[in-house]
Scaffold this active site. Structure first.
Site, PDB file in Angstrom:
ATOM      1  N   HIS A 215      11.955   4.185  -4.123  1.00 45.39           N
ATOM      2  CA  HIS A 215      11.915   5.604  -3.874  1.00 45.39           C
ATOM      3  C   HIS A 215      11.887   6.412  -5.157  1.00 45.39           C
ATOM      4  CE1 HIS A 215      11.667   8.978  -1.329  1.00 45.39           C
ATOM      5  NE2 HIS A 215      12.451   9.600  -2.169  1.00 45.39           N
ATOM      6  N   TYR A 219       9.268   9.852  -7.603  1.00 47.59           N
ATOM      7  CA  TYR A 219       9.608  11.054  -8.350  1.00 47.59           C
ATOM      8  C   TYR A 219       9.162  10.947  -9.789  1.00 47.59           C
ATOM      9  CZ  TYR A 219      11.783  12.364  -4.135  1.00 47.59           C
ATOM     10  OH  TYR A 219      11.967  12.691  -2.829  1.00 47.59           O
ATOM     11  N   HIS A 366       1.418   8.782   4.920  1.00 49.56           N
ATOM     12  CA  HIS A 366       2.357   9.688   4.258  1.00 49.56           C
ATOM     13  C   HIS A 366       2.236   9.610   2.747  1.00 49.56           C
ATOM     14  CE1 HIS A 366       6.138  11.377   2.806  1.00 49.56           C
ATOM     15  NE2 HIS A 366       6.416  10.211   2.278  1.00 49.56           N
ATOM     16  N   PHE A 367       2.286   8.385   2.193  1.00 54.78           N
ATOM     17  CA  PHE A 367       2.303   8.379   0.736  1.00 54.78           C
ATOM     18  C   PHE A 367       0.921   8.610   0.134  1.00 54.78           C
ATOM     19  CE2 PHE A 367       0.716   4.156  -0.145  1.00 54.78           C
ATOM     20  CZ  PHE A 367       1.330   3.257   0.688  1.00 54.78           C
ATOM     21  N   HIS A 368      -0.141   8.394   0.908  1.00 55.56           N
ATOM     22  CA  HIS A 368      -1.443   8.804   0.390  1.00 55.56           C
ATOM     23  C   HIS A 368      -1.546  10.316   0.347  1.00 55.56           C
ATOM     24  CE1 HIS A 368      -2.711   4.607   0.716  1.00 55.56           C
ATOM     25  NE2 HIS A 368      -3.706   4.941  -0.086  1.00 55.56           N
ATOM     26  N   ARG A 429       0.865  -1.842   9.514  1.00 52.03           N
ATOM     27  CA  ARG A 429       0.197  -1.656   8.233  1.00 52.03           C
ATOM     28  C   ARG A 429      -0.049  -2.984   7.552  1.00 52.03           C
ATOM     29  NH1 ARG A 429       4.846   0.235   3.998  1.00 52.03           N
ATOM     30  NH2 ARG A 429       3.109   0.273   2.542  1.00 52.03           N
ATOM     31  N   ARG A 430      -0.887  -2.937   6.497  1.00 49.94           N
ATOM     32  CA  ARG A 430      -1.201  -4.092   5.672  1.00 49.94           C
ATOM     33  C   ARG A 430      -1.875  -5.192   6.488  1.00 49.94           C
ATOM     34  NH1 ARG A 430       4.401  -4.099   2.045  1.00 49.94           N
ATOM     35  NH2 ARG A 430       3.543  -2.669   0.508  1.00 49.94           N
TER      36      ARG A 430
END
Lengths: 546, 67, 196
Positions: A215, A219, A366-368, A429-430
């Site tokens: 995580h 940041y 989300h993270f894309h 996923r994956r």
């Protein structure tokens, strides 16, 4: 300044040179898993590609970009060359060697473990060694950022550290804390096993150590974008930064709140109890705070700029902003994606609500959206600000830069919004291939195809980015305007020591880490949970014997 | 053509900033603070908050208990 | 260059267009509102966790993956669905490269169900779309998820964690049947809908 400029430029070029092929891989991956026909339709190739795409985007592009940006910020905000340039070049070489090692291992098919490399799946030592050199080597950069800031403070006693320098040093410190998890995992668990020094590994401990990194690293990726929001954007818009203090507090909050919350990536894991999971969920709410505060501060800074340009009425400042400036346009597009991506994040961290979407395509979407979209678009904007200053050659066309940014935004929205929906529908996923004749999967087909179109648009945008940067590199005109950082509405004459240094915040973070991770990691010294490893090398994995 | 000029930040060339309006207008408009920014940010956060509640009660809870 | 001829420090805005006290006050108000929003979300989570039995699956229990098939809870004869004395059911499944065993689990509707899974090899995932059943299956540990199905039907069960190059083929099913159709089992009997 020449040496510092060259340092920054080499780092940026490695970052973007790796970026383009990684986007190609991503676009191909989206095609393979869709109902559409695709070339080289081979699951082994897919998993190697996912590993390479993830490793490149998550570790290589980001680390090199941050390091280059750090050197550029150091030189320009402190107004003097970077100190420790020799060490910086050594760091560059080490990181580059690590990158090449890891890439070679993946291309050879010996490291299809994805960038999260969860054991007991075991890759070749070349992959782990490469990752260690890249991530560990970048700790030299961390030391250099801290050294440059502290030596400037010694030479300028009582002066507030320029916000951009304060923020990039915060970024470096955060990276050191974040990387500690994966470095301990590599050195303590994965390298010994892959070199044959141990025979068993603790999968739960490895995942827990990695969660420290998983995580906080986002940041590390995000902070250069926020540095642009606070220190470059207000200037580009022709205005002022609303609050210098809020800028400092934002980066401080990122340090203390983004590291002791990694276990929200382990909500679905059986090696931790509900109590620790709840505690980490509670702490994760606080890491939403700096973003919520930043959104207001940046809007306020933009409002000041818009009103200075004649914007009247409640919202008249918005059209009055200089949207022709790539930095301003990128910020607007980034804030939209930040809102959507942040929304997804609030879902993911919601304790039990995570169960709805854990390890579905929602997570990938989300993270894309938030990293590939909101953050990376600001990397482009930073590159457009930095290239002319470093090379002395301006962008040949601001219009083309704007096109590139719009295409990236459109591509990311088109790729990731349907992806969120398939995630809610339960798409795992994956996965290299889906059986679209199954009615459950068939329903997702049209959405997957829309995502593929988004991926193609992103590829065009990535190609355009490289074209723009290369044209700028090879151009002829000379530009002398130095980089100007934004001024605050009330530029501080002094700031309290707590907002000018990091000793206090490191101490607080240490306490929080013991509190949040002490038991979760400590328990593994008592639990008997070591298991054998499973190597991924070779043409196919043998299926489990029954 | 504006699009092919040198690229640099808007504020590097004073004539790119709306100087004719002047800073007095800006100060007057900001007399009550950045109200426009408050509106935009509040709408954004409200959408986030309401969206989160919608997801929680309309999507998540109906999917059943888990523990 | 033009900007070095004119005063490069010319700022369109002077210092202090908004007084610092006012800036601090506005930021503080915004901070208070944001903490309030986050607090409400936190409260919703806490209350609904208690009232609706909503927790991430969090049973911490170790097991030796090497001896799973030899005996004990995850011996082959004990896999599948069992009826507990209190009327609830327990489903035991092994997740391994690249199948679930049994690859079809049968449970009655409107009955408390406890899934217990483990793996003899690598990390797998256990996901039932359209429900909140979602857990990692980590070798060395027993993963336990409790739920209750309110709808009859067939639920897909893909493995949702990368487990090797055959991961994409690892799909199973859960069949939820009416209580009448669910077989009456003796204490040691197990049932599944896996094709033999």
């Amino acid at each position: 300044m020449q040496n510092s400029s060259r340092l920054a430029l080499y780092h940026y070029w490695v970052a973007f040179a790796v970026f383009l092929p990684a986007v190609v891989l991503g676009a191909w991956q989206m095609l393979i898993r869709s109902p559409l026909p695709a070339p080289l339709d081979d699951p082994d190739a897919y998993y190697a590609s996912v590993t390479l795409h993830g490793t490149a985007m998550a570790y290589v592009v980001t680390t090199f970009f941050a390091m280059g940006f750090g050197y550029a910020v150091t030189a320009t905000s402190l107004g003097r060359p970077v100190r420790g340039v020799a060490a910086a070049w050594i760091c560059f070489v080490i990181c580059l060697i690590g990158t090449l090692m890891a890439v070679a291992a993946v291309l050879a098919g010996h490291a299809s473990v994805l960038y999260t490399f969860y054991p007991p799946l075991l890759a070749s030592s070349w992959y782990y060694g490469g990752a260690f050199l890249l991530i560990g080597g970048s700790m030299i950069w961390v030391v250099l950022m801290i050294y440059n800031m502290t030596s400037w403070k010694r030479d300028n006693p009582g002066q507030p550290v320029p916000l951009a320098m304060f923020a990039i040093t915060a970024t470096a410190i955060l990276w050191a804390w974040a990387a500690s998890g994966v470095l301990v995992e590599l050195v303590g668990i994965l390298l010994p096993r892959s070199l044959g020094l141990t025979t068993e590994i603790d999968a739960g401990l490895a995942r827990t150590l990695f969660s420290v990194t998983l995580h906080a690293i986002v940041y590390f990726w995000l902070m250069p974008a926020y540095i642009a929001f606070y220190t470059l954007l207000p200037q580009a818009a022709g205005g002022r930064l609303y609050s210098d203090t809020m800028g400092r507090l934002t980066f401080i909050m990122f340090i203390i709140f983004s590291v002791p919350v990694g276990m929200h990536h382990l909500f679905a894991d059986p090696e931790h109890g509900a109590g620790m999971k709840f505690l980490q969920s509670f702490l994760t709410f606080f890491v939403a705070l700096p973003t919520l505060l930043t959104v207001f501060s940046i809007c306020a800074s933009l409002e000041i700029a818009g009103r200075a340009r004649g914007g009247r009425g409640l919202l008249g400042w918005i059209p009055a902003l200089p949207w022709g400036e790539p930095m301003v346009l990128a910020t607007g597009l980034s804030l939209v994606m930040l809102g959507l991506g942040g929304f997804g994040g609030l879902i993911n961290m919601g304790y039990a609500m995570n169960s709805m979407i854990h390890n579905t395509s929602w997570v990938t979407a989300h993270f894309h959206m938030i990293f590939g979209g909101a953050v990376v678009i600001m990397y482009f904007a930073i590159a457009y600000e930095m290239w002319p200053r470093i090379t002395g050659k301006p962008l040949q066309s601001k219009a083309l830069a704007r096109w590139q940014l719009w295409l990236w935004f459109a591509g990311m929205m088109i790729a990731s919004i349907p992806w969120h929906i398939t995630g809610l529908m339960g798409q795992p996923r994956r996965v290299a291939a889906f059986d679209y004749s199954d009615p459950f999967v068939a329903r997702m087909g049209p959405l997957v195809i829309i995502s593929v179109i988004g991926g193609a648009i992103l590829l065009v945008s990535a190609i355009l980015l490289i074209v723009i940067l290369v044209r700028s590199q090879l151009g002829e005109r000379r530009l002398e305007a130095p980089l100007r950082y934004a001024l605050a509405v009330n530029p501080p004459k002094t700031v309290p020591a707590a907002l000018n240094g990091f000793a206090l915040w490191n101490a607080i973070l240490l306490v929080l880490m013991v509190f949040a991770y002490g038991y979760p990691i400590g328990q593994f010294f008592i639990l008997k949970s070591k298991v054998p490893a499973y190597e991924v090398s070779g043409p196919t994995n043998s299926a489990g014997g029954r | 053509m504006a699009t092919d000029e040198f690229h640099h930040s808007a504020a590097a060339r004073p004539e790119h900033v709306a100087a004719p309006i002047g800073s007095e207008e800006a100060v007057a408009a900001l007399r009550n603070g950045p109200v426009g920014a408050l509106v935009v940010a509040s709408i954004a956060v409200a959408l986030l908050f309401l969206g989160w509640l919608a997801f929680y009660f309309l999507l998540f809870i109906p999917r059943g208990s888990v523990g | 260059m033009a900007e070095t001829e004119t005063n490069p420090l010319r700022r369109p805005l002077p210092d202090g267009v908004v007084p610092e006290e006012e800036i601090t006050r506005t930021e503080d108000h915004w901070l208070a509102i944001m903490l309030g929003v986050l607090g409400v979300m936190m409260g919703v989570m806490v209350v609904s966790a208690a009232t609706n039995a909503l927790h991430p699956p969090s049973n911490v229990e170790t097991i030796d993956p090497a001896t799973l098939h030899l005996g004990g809870e995850f011996a082959e004869s004990n896999l599948g669905t069992a009826i507990e004395p209190d009327g609830s059911v327990t489903v035991r499944i092994i997740a391994e490269q690249y199948d679930f065993i049994p690859n079809c689990a049968q449970v009655p509707v409107d009955t408390p169900v406890k899934f217990r899974l483990t793996s003899p090899d690598v990390i797998h995932g256990f996901l039932l779309p359209a429900t909140n059943v979602n857990t990692m299956v980590v070798p060395g540990f027993v993963a336990e998820v409790r739920t209750s199905f309110s709808r009859v039907g067939v639920y897909n069960m893909p493995c949702n964690e990368f487990c090797g190059n055959g991961h994409h083929g690892m799909w199973a099913r859960v069949e939820v049947v009416s209580k009448e159709r669910f077989p009456r089992l003796a204490a040691t009997e197990r049932t599944s809908c896996a094709k033999q």
